[in-house]
Write an enzyme that holds these catalytic residues in place. Structure first.
Site, mmCIF file in Angstrom:
data_model
loop_
_atom_site.group_PDB
_atom_site.id
_atom_site.type_symbol
_atom_site.label_atom_id
_atom_site.label_comp_id
_atom_site.label_asym_id
_atom_site.label_seq_id
_atom_site.Cartn_x
_atom_site.Cartn_y
_atom_site.Cartn_z
ATOM 1 N N LYS A 116 -5.320 -31.013 23.529
ATOM 2 C CA LYS A 116 -4.158 -29.973 24.349
ATOM 3 C C LYS A 116 -3.128 -30.634 25.304
ATOM 4 O O LYS A 116 -2.139 -30.563 25.404
ATOM 5 C CB LYS A 116 -4.178 -27.876 24.422
ATOM 6 N N ILE A 241 -6.600 -29.505 32.462
ATOM 7 C CA ILE A 241 -5.900 -29.972 32.585
ATOM 8 C C ILE A 241 -3.904 -30.001 32.036
ATOM 9 O O ILE A 241 -2.810 -29.942 32.064
ATOM 10 C CB ILE A 241 -5.758 -31.236 31.392
ATOM 11 N N ASP A 242 -3.943 -27.750 31.717
ATOM 12 C CA ASP A 242 -2.611 -27.480 31.643
ATOM 13 C C ASP A 242 -2.140 -26.702 32.578
ATOM 14 O O ASP A 242 -1.196 -26.119 33.043
ATOM 15 C CB ASP A 242 -2.950 -26.413 30.000
ATOM 16 N N ASN A 319 -8.771 -21.664 39.549
ATOM 17 C CA ASN A 319 -9.544 -22.425 38.515
ATOM 18 C C ASN A 319 -8.756 -24.078 39.465
ATOM 19 O O ASN A 319 -9.517 -24.963 38.920
ATOM 20 C CB ASN A 319 -9.915 -22.920 36.969
ATOM 21 N N LYS A 385 -0.180 -21.571 28.684
ATOM 22 C CA LYS A 385 -1.112 -21.378 27.365
ATOM 23 C C LYS A 385 -0.720 -21.094 26.322
ATOM 24 O O LYS A 385 -1.178 -21.018 25.000
ATOM 25 C CB LYS A 385 -1.964 -20.343 27.862
#
Length: 497
Positions: A116, A241-242, A319, A385
């Site tokens: 991703k 990382i996203d 997170n 996402k």
């Protein structure tokens, strides 16, 4: 059968199951090539520990009666942390930091093959490009040496490593390690579905990366934990990382390194205020005298609505985590990191029902000493996402500077519009084909698009815009169109909202 007899019987069944799984794993291990043997054995040992706990635990893992609101001082407002300012020697503080990005996910939910992190999100830059740019900017600005560490999975490792060569001339040292590879188990028999260690051919679906809670064991096993401690590093900043909002924050780092009361935190979790879109996010609570992350899966069914309540549980976990390296080493060596098991049910392509056992990195907060939540601005939580999220970060709502996205000053209020793109936009390729250019969204509150819809160049969206093409119809929004509080339906009638 008496209750004692029943529990004895269950214990015998459990022991037999564990023995069967052990035998199966030993059989699979004999197929490992010599250079992979030790690594695979460590993975299997980790899996067996998790499997043992899975068999012991039944039902929701929290006693709802024990959940309390966290004490006031255990979740600090970011403004208070920021108000302390920065010390003169911020460079020496930065040199104690390692940035870790969770890079185990594939782009399949957005119709992409491969990691991703290699999807283009802004001006041809990928998630990984933006991360490298951010850390290089830090290192150049403060003359520091903050390294970037990627936790890959067996799904993303090879493709990521190929790409890393392009950063050879950047002022960032980049390291990678792999998280564990665990066997999926048959839902009925609870035995591994793999026949050997390979993960190609019919074995492709037999393995899975066991969630980001695996970072503690894998980081320790990789040797990097000891290496960084030896180099004088003291904290890791861990994030997905996203999440494009998860940049290194100097004020939080300073708070960790120079705590006002002289007592250092071993674990800091960034939380932010819930909106209607975040009601399922994990929340911080006080439980048996410690901060604890409670996820929706752990909540007894009767209390799920209460858990989702924005008035009772006002914050959720982003997170973004700051964790002491020395504490990870101590707890890992004492086998004292306790994380709830997440049971994830899947159906393989052939129709077989399997389960995979996972853990979440933030769940370990209760194992650390002097943990703290920091209530950060929403801008530090900007996950991508779906293509709906991608539309936001590609738009003029944000400006890009040294790899960091910041909300445009021209936007009159700090909240992000609610965007819902229909199934015709799910895959990145389809999504890109439907926009000749990304619309002006500075004054947008809400956008819903459904069906076969395309956007011409220089479209402007304001207020609430709903565009619905009925089945068999197509709507082309013409170049230069300005839609403000409009509903556009199947036959292109434009109505005031």
């Amino acid at each position: 059968m008496s209750q004692d007899g029943a529990s004895q019987f269950q214990e015998v069944i459990r022991q037999e199951l564990e023995l069967s799984v052990k035998k199966e794993l030993e059989k699979i291990l004999t197929t490992a090539p010599s250079h992979e043997f030790e690594h695979t054995k460590k993975d299997f040992d980790g899996f067996r520990k998790l499997f043992h706990r899975f068999l012991q635990e039944k039902g929701p893992s929290v006693d709802w009666g024990k959940i309390q609101r966290p004490p006031e001082d255990s979740i600090q407002p970011y403004e208070k942390i920021k108000a302390r300012g920065l010390p003169e020697n911020i460079s020496s503080v930065l040199n104690k930091l390692v940035v870790v990005k969770l890079n185990g996910g594939l782009g399949t939910s957005m119709g992409c093959k491969g990691p991703k992190s290699l999807i283009g999100v802004r001006n041809e830059n990928t998630f990984l490009d933006l991360t490298v740019q951010q850390i290089e900017h830090l290192n150049k600005t403060y003359n520091t040496d903050v390294p970037l560490v990627l936790m890959n999975s067996f799904n993303t490792d090879e493709d990521t490593k190929k790409i890393l060569q392009k950063y050879n001339h950047c002022r960032v040292k980049i390291y990678t390690f792999n998280q564990s590879r665990y066997p999926r188990i048959n839902k009925e028999s609870l035995l591994p579905v793999a026949k050997d260690v390979s993960y190609s051919g019919e074995n492709t679906e037999a393995w899975y990366p066991p969630g980001h809670g695996d970072i503690y064991a894998s980081f320790y096993n990789s040797g990097f934990l000891d290496t960084f401690i030896g180099e004088g590093k003291e904290y890791i900043f861990v994030s997905n990382i996203d999440n494009l909002g998860a940049t290194v924050d100097l004020y939080i780092l300073n708070h960790l390194m120079n705590p006002p009361n002289g007592k250092r935190c071993e674990f800091v979790m960034e939380v932010t205020n819930k909106t209607r879109a975040d009601v399922k996010g994990g929340t911080l609570t006080q439980y048996e005298g410690k901060l604890r992350l409670v996820e929706i899966a752990q909540v007894p069914k009767a209390h799920v609505d209460e858990f989702k309540s924005v008035s009772k549980f006002k914050i959720f976990n982003t997170n973004n985590l700051w964790i002491s390296l020395a504490a990870v080493k101590r707890l890992q060596e004492q086998n004292a990191i306790d994380m709830e098991i997440i049971v994830n049910a899947k159906t393989l392509d052939g129709g077989l029902n399997v389960i995979q056992l996972e853990t979440a990195v933030g769940a370990a907060i209760k194992s650390f000493e002097n943990s703290l939540g920091i209530n950060v601005p929403r801008s530090r939580f900007l996950p991508v996402k779906t293509t709906s999220d991608l539309l936001l970060v590609m738009s003029n709502l944000y400006s890009l500077n040294a790899g960091s996205l910041t909300m445009s000053e021209k936007r009159e209020f700090p909240t992000v519009p609610l965007v819902k793109l229909g199934s015709s936009f799910t895959k990145v390729q389809d999504y890109l084909r439907r926009f000749e250019s990304i619309p002006d969204m500075l004054e947008l509150d809400h956008l819903t698009v459904s069906g076969d819809v395309t956007f011409g160049k220089n479209v402007s969206l304001k207020g609430t815009v709903i565009i619905i093409a009925n089945h068999g119809d197509r709507i082309d929004i013409p170049p230069g169109a300005v839609l403000e509080n409009k509903i556009v339906s199947g036959n292109l009638r434009i109505l005031d909202h």
